[in-house]
Motif scaffolding. Structure first.
Motif: not given
Length: 81
Positions: A1-13, A76-80
């Protein structure tokens, strides 16, 4: 599970998911067709045909997993944030 400070990079996903569907479909289709063709060529019967398809299918699934691992390293799927 990603930490709260990460958001999903929808384009990469979406890019990775789309490529995985395309490559996965091709690999699994080739695995199924290869098992069918080899069993027919060597006249092995339906049991060995199913076994070959299962073995080639497992190899295809492994290749898909390897592709997904490499793709998530490049994009990367998650970005800081």
């Amino acid at each position: 599970m990603p930490s709260p400070d990460k958001s999903i990079n929808w384009t990469s996903l979406i890019t990775i998911a789309s490529a995985a569907v395309l490559i996965g479909t091709e690999l699994l289709g080739a695995a199924w067709a290869s098992g069918w063709a080899l069993a027919g060529f060597f006249q092995l019967g339906p049991t060995f045909e199913t076994i070959l398809q299962a073995v080639f299918g497992l190899c295809a699934i492994y290749a898909i997993v390897v592709f997904l691992r490499q793709a998530t390293r490049v994009e990367p799927i998650f970005k800081r944030g």
